[in-house]
Design an enzyme around this catalytic site. Structure first.
Site, PDB file in Angstrom:
ATOM      1  N   GLU A  64       0.559  -0.931  -0.134  1.00 13.09           N
ATOM      2  CA  GLU A  64      -0.134   0.024  -0.025  1.00 13.09           C
ATOM      3  C   GLU A  64       0.946   1.451  -0.454  1.00 13.09           C
ATOM      4  O   GLU A  64       0.276   2.426  -0.115  1.00 13.09           O
ATOM      5  CB  GLU A  64      -1.055   0.044   1.436  1.00 13.09           C
ATOM      6  CG  GLU A  64      -2.096  -0.812   1.196  1.00 13.09           C
ATOM      7  CD  GLU A  64      -2.036  -2.127   0.911  1.00 13.09           C
ATOM      8  OE1 GLU A  64      -0.540  -2.723   1.659  1.00 13.09           O
ATOM      9  OE2 GLU A  64      -2.460  -3.275   1.302  1.00 13.09           O
ATOM     10  N   HIS A 109     -11.444  -6.245   8.422  1.00 15.49           N
ATOM     11  CA  HIS A 109     -12.130  -5.751   7.023  1.00 15.49           C
ATOM     12  C   HIS A 109     -13.308  -4.606   7.143  1.00 15.49           C
ATOM     13  O   HIS A 109     -14.377  -5.129   5.626  1.00 15.49           O
ATOM     14  CB  HIS A 109     -12.716  -6.995   6.116  1.00 15.49           C
ATOM     15  CG  HIS A 109     -11.500  -7.890   5.865  1.00 15.49           C
ATOM     16  ND1 HIS A 109     -10.574  -8.294   6.745  1.00 15.49           N
ATOM     17  CD2 HIS A 109     -11.099  -8.686   4.895  1.00 15.49           C
ATOM     18  CE1 HIS A 109      -9.920  -9.132   5.945  1.00 15.49           C
ATOM     19  NE2 HIS A 109      -9.219  -8.630   4.774  1.00 15.49           N
TER      20      HIS A 109
END
Lengths: 131, 357
Positions: free
Chosen positions: B91, B161
């Site tokens: 990322e 999540h």
């Protein structure tokens, strides 16, 4: 040691890996480089294993896993207060306020919440040690 | 990677919106529409962006095959593998690469697969992207940068999540933070974000990817950033929210009307930074009661900012202290999710407290 493996299955139940890798690649790894298959072939060639015992092992293993699943599904969840535990070693004041707020809310709107699958604090304190 | 930056198919000359005022949502709704869910609407926006601006490119983990939420389906096939491509699982690299591309004039749309994973990219977003224009005295900027990422509860996501990280980014001057709640507006908001001359963090409610469905204009249109939308008018309580939580608040508003005879005004911010203070203040001036709700934890959440600002602007008008109905100050739990989230009953209870104060 450093080992390189290959993931035969999909990433998760919501993944369809054929969308990003050819099935032929999966088949080739599975056929020629699966360590489980290779070990089985080895012990079979040494007369230490056979197809019948293999089938029995698979069946027993499946039964063991499924029965563990069934048992686990009936184990109640930890008590609701546990939502607020282990954020820190001990809950600070604002967290205790939020816990009290949830308790009060669940009492007032009890008929709208399913809470019987959560253990009581006593059940939790007296739960058997799985080991 | 640098090869594609210099290739002819990804032109390093950002095409700003050529029309002085792009088509609005209501204008576009008069034309042909297609029933789409949220991820299809976002797909349509990205397709339009790629088609109308050769400097746009799209990348992230698993983006090439269509993405884990199918938001980027068919875009690589349609626009080519040097404009739509996968990145390594990194990322920090995705964001850093995007900053670099935007700095030399491209319009990168970078995907972070789950907002929970955005933190390795945080330095690139906060220290590089957000400050690029300011630190160079406007000599350089990364205005073409858009980072899009799914956020929020999904029923089984657990700690990593399910997060709603909007507050961290709203605390960063130089960024814009945008969050849709419905498919048609989402298409317009994403197009506006991609074309905005500032780096935008675009958070997509994963809960709604498949479940939110409506008629979406086929046309190229934009929903302006910085403007809130009023879902429901009412004189008794002002409800402010964003993203998936809007639908929970809408149900709570219905409940308040039927059970208490209380009429709530429901406002969707859409842009979280800069947020539309004027629209909210005008409503609070009328109702005298404010409630903000978000999935993100209470302490330091965006609700605190909104309540503080409205208290300052509307103090003498307030009939009750502004209320916040939020997630608790814990990591997002797994088995306790249903009890953790600010559901319609918690909002209803808070509305009741507000009117009875």
């Amino acid at each position: 040691t450093q080992s390189t493996g290959y993931r035969i299955g999909h990433h998760s139940t919501s993944d369809d890996s054929s969308r990003y890798r050819p099935n032929s690649e999966i088949d080739e790894w599975n056929a020629t480089n699966n360590p489980i298959t290779r070990l089985r072939g080895f012990i079979e060639s040494r007369g230490l294993w056979d197809a019948e015992r293999d089938a029995q092992l698979n069946s027993d293993a499946r039964d063991a896993v499924l029965s563990a699943f069934r048992e686990a599904e009936h184990v109640p969840k930890p008590p609701i207060d546990e939502l607020f535990n282990d954020v820190y070693d001990t809950p600070p004041a604002h967290l205790l306020q939020q816990r009290d707020h949830l308790r009060a809310h669940l009492e007032e709107y009890a008929e709208h919440y399913q809470t019987d699958h959560f253990m009581s604090p006593d059940e939790y304190a007296n739960r058997p040690n799985p080991r | 990677m640098f090869k594609s930056v210099r290739s002819k198919t990804c032109v390093l000359a950002r095409r700003f919106s050529t029309s002085a005022s792009p088509l609005t949502l209501s204008e576009a709704m008069k034309g042909p529409t297609t029933k789409l869910n949220l991820f299809m609407a976002l797909n349509a926006a990205m397709d339009t962006a790629l088609s109308t601006d050769p400097s746009v490119c799209l990348f992230g983990e698993d983006v090439a095959f269509g993405g884990v939420f199918r938001a980027t389906t068919d875009l690589r096939e349609k626009h080519g593998d040097d404009r739509v491509f996968n990145t390594p699982l990194c990322e920090q690299g995705i964001a850093g690469f995007a900053v670099g591309m935007a700095a030399v004039g491209a319009t990168p749309v970078a995907e972070i697969q789950f907002a929970d994973y955005i933190f390795p990219a945080f330095d690139q977003i906060v220290n590089e992207a957000a400050k690029y224009r300011y630190r160079s005295g406007n000599q350089f900027d990364v205005g073409g940068l858009t980072i899009r990422s799914p956020y929020g509860a999904v029923g089984h996501g657990g700690l990593y999540h399910s997060q709603s990280p909007e507050a961290y980014f709203c605390h960063t001057p130089g960024l814009k933070v945008v969050m849709p709640a419905t498919p048609a507006a989402a298409k317009g908001l994403l197009l506006a974000s991609i074309r905005d001359k500032n780096p935008v963090v675009f958070l997509e409610p994963k809960w709604l990817y498949r479940s939110a469905v409506e008629e979406v204009p086929d046309a190229d249109f934009e929903v302006p950033l910085g403007e809130a939308a009023v879902w429901r008018q009412g004189d008794d309580v002002t409800l402010v929210g964003w993203g998936a939580q809007m639908h929970v608040m809408a149900e709570a508003a219905e409940l308040a009307a039927s059970e208490l005879g209380v009429e709530c005004e429901l406002i969707e911010l859409r842009t979280l930074l800069p947020w539309d203070q004027a629209t909210v203040a005008a409503s609070v001036e009328r109702t005298g009661r404010l409630l903000v709700s978000h999935e993100a934890p209470r302490t330091g959440g965006l609700g605190a900012e909104i309540c503080a600002q409205m208290q300052e602007q509307c103090f003498l008008r307030l009939e009750a202290p502004p209320a916040r109905v939020t997630g608790y100050d814990t990591p997002f739990p797994l088995v306790f999710e249903k009890l953790y989230v600010p559901d319609k009953l918690k909002i209803f209870a808070a509305i009741k407290d507000l009117v009875n104060y």
